[in-house]
Enzyme design. Structure first.
Site, mmCIF file in Angstrom:
data_model
loop_
_atom_site.group_PDB
_atom_site.id
_atom_site.type_symbol
_atom_site.label_atom_id
_atom_site.label_comp_id
_atom_site.label_asym_id
_atom_site.label_seq_id
_atom_site.Cartn_x
_atom_site.Cartn_y
_atom_site.Cartn_z
ATOM 1 N N GLU A 139 3.012 17.371 8.029
ATOM 2 C CA GLU A 139 4.285 17.812 7.475
ATOM 3 C C GLU A 139 4.704 19.216 7.887
ATOM 4 O O GLU A 139 4.847 20.119 7.051
ATOM 5 C CB GLU A 139 4.258 17.701 5.946
ATOM 6 C CG GLU A 139 4.157 16.277 5.460
ATOM 7 C CD GLU A 139 4.380 16.113 3.968
ATOM 8 O OE1 GLU A 139 4.651 14.991 3.537
ATOM 9 O OE2 GLU A 139 4.278 17.128 3.234
ATOM 10 N N GLU A 181 1.075 8.860 4.557
ATOM 11 C CA GLU A 181 1.163 9.128 3.117
ATOM 12 C C GLU A 181 2.266 8.268 2.531
ATOM 13 O O GLU A 181 3.350 8.139 3.103
ATOM 14 C CB GLU A 181 1.508 10.594 2.805
ATOM 15 C CG GLU A 181 0.418 11.596 3.037
ATOM 16 C CD GLU A 181 0.846 13.016 2.624
ATOM 17 O OE1 GLU A 181 1.744 13.154 1.760
ATOM 18 O OE2 GLU A 181 0.293 13.968 3.186
#
Length: 421
Positions: A130, A324
């Site tokens: 991320e 995720e």
């Protein structure tokens, strides 16, 4: 450092102990084995391995990951290692951190140290998790570590150095492991969901994902095209080319390394309005009435796990691993000692059914990781948000599998059959 600043973390909580996986890893791996989990995505802490960021390796720190990998292999669980999940060496931050032109060299050196130690047992590697969050939230918005509020020119410089660091890290992994390595990257996936099934509506969702208004910095293509296509998108260059560091074009060959899968974190999606492009997709706006919301305030939109993988595979051509996906819920231990989380069970079922539909419709699917095994420290939200399928009593460190853990075990045992029952 971010915790010590004060006022950054809910109730001034600290991440120093958190779920104490460092000491409880054997118990946690045994729990994974009991649930039938076949792969564990784990993150390595750079400052734990090399406290100064470069130079001397902290043997006990690296030794922890060595022991953890041994325990996973012994349990028949395949490790997927993420090299950077936002924790950065303070000494390097004091030297400019991601702004420093040497940042890619530092990250490559760290990569080599970890890979050399674990390469005989680990083939699956993820370079960076991320980057949108630690660059935008961490360096522009003071919402995540290190808690800075830099200007646009500095953010562009950091963005480029992070992209280059990914490339240098991928090169280092490949140099150590060659064709045995399976390498990926795990950005946030901002997903557009078509309002209907017409070609025009599907294209509108696709455009929402890959075109930018320039008002913010979240556009998927800005974080993915350099890595997978070896180019910055035209809308990015029109706004920021003059802010890129000298010689940026020659860096693109390094940034764009051959990767083995398309990793992406997906929690929700948005049905764009006609002509809408990326602004700030993380803030829930225009959420339709009656849309379910998680405890984090994120909309529950299962179709994100159909359209996201589909559009990403179309554009980048690699098999997709959802690195995720999950939800924060209001969880507590009931009087009978159990943790009942029916909303999470419903969430997992709905999302995995859409993911399965994407596979049946031809999207190349390679894997899925649920976030997360354990309740954990959630940065600015501290321990307020519980994402785990295992409840953690932070005072005693006792683990209690929630009802969702038992459901997930059944999904694994039945190869998805439990999703339809």
């Amino acid at each position: 450092m971010f915790c010590r600043k004060g006022g950054n973390i809910w109730n001034n909580q600290s991440g120093e102990i958190a779920c104490d996986h460092y000491h409880k890893y054997k118990e946690d791996v045994a729990l994974m084995k009991e649930l039938g989990i076949k792969a564990y995505r784990m993150s390595v802490s750079w400052p734990r391995v090399i406290p100064a960021g470069t130079g001397r390796v902290n043997a006990p720190g690296l030794g922890f990951y060595d022991r953890l990998v041994d325990e996973l292999v012994k349990a028949g669980i395949e490790p997927f290692i993420t090299l950077f999940h936002w924790d950065y060496p303070y000494e390097l931050y004091c030297r400019g951190g991601w702004l420093n032109p040497s940042a890619p060299d530092w990250f490559a050196e760290y990569t080599v140290k970890v890979v050399e130690k674990l390469q005989d047992r680990v083939k699956n590697w993820i370079t960076i998790n991320e980057p949108q969050c630690f660059v935008i939230y961490g360096h522009r918005d003071n919402k995540a570590a290190p808690g800075d509020m830099l200007g646009k020119e500095e953010i562009i410089r950091i963005h480029h150095n992070v992209m280059l660091s990914h490339g240098r890290s991928a090169q280092a992994i490949r140099a150590c492991l060659g064709a045995k390595a399976s390498i990926g990257y795990a950005p946030v996936g901002v997903v557009g969901i078509p309002a209907g099934r017409s070609g025009e509506e599907i294209q509108a969702a696709r455009d929402f994902m890959f075109k930018s208004s320039g008002k913010d910095f979240w556009c998927n293509s800005w974080w993915m095209d350099p890595v997978y296509r070896g180019e910055y998108p035209e809308d990015y260059l029109a706004l920021y080319e003059k802010m890129l560091p000298a010689g940026w074009k020659k860096d693109l060959d390094t940034i764009c390394q051959p990767l083995d899968f398309f990793g992406v974190n997906i929690y929700n999606g948005r049905v764009p309005r006609p002509g809408e492009v990326i602004d700030n997709p993380v803030i829930p706006e225009n959420v339709p009435l009656n849309t379910p919301m998680t405890n984090f305030g994120w909309p529950v939109t299962p179709e994100a796990l159909y359209w996201g993988p589909k559009f990403f595979h179309e554009r980048y051509g690699l098999p997709v691993i959802v690195t995720e996906n999950g939800m924060a819920n209001v969880d507590w231990v009931s009087m009978d000692g159990k943790v009942q989380d029916p909303q999470r069970i419903d969430y997992i079922r709905r999302y995995l059914l859409e993911f399965s539909r994407a596979y049946r419709d031809g999207t190349d699917i390679k894997g899925y990781f649920l976030w997360s095994l354990l309740d954990n420290f959630e940065w600015g939200d501290g321990y307020k948000q519980r994402f785990g399928i295992t409840y953690v009593d932070y005072r005693t460190q006792k683990r209690i599998p929630k009802d969702s853990a038992l459901f997930y075990r059944d999904v694994i045992r039945t190869s998805g059959g439990a999703l339809s029952t």
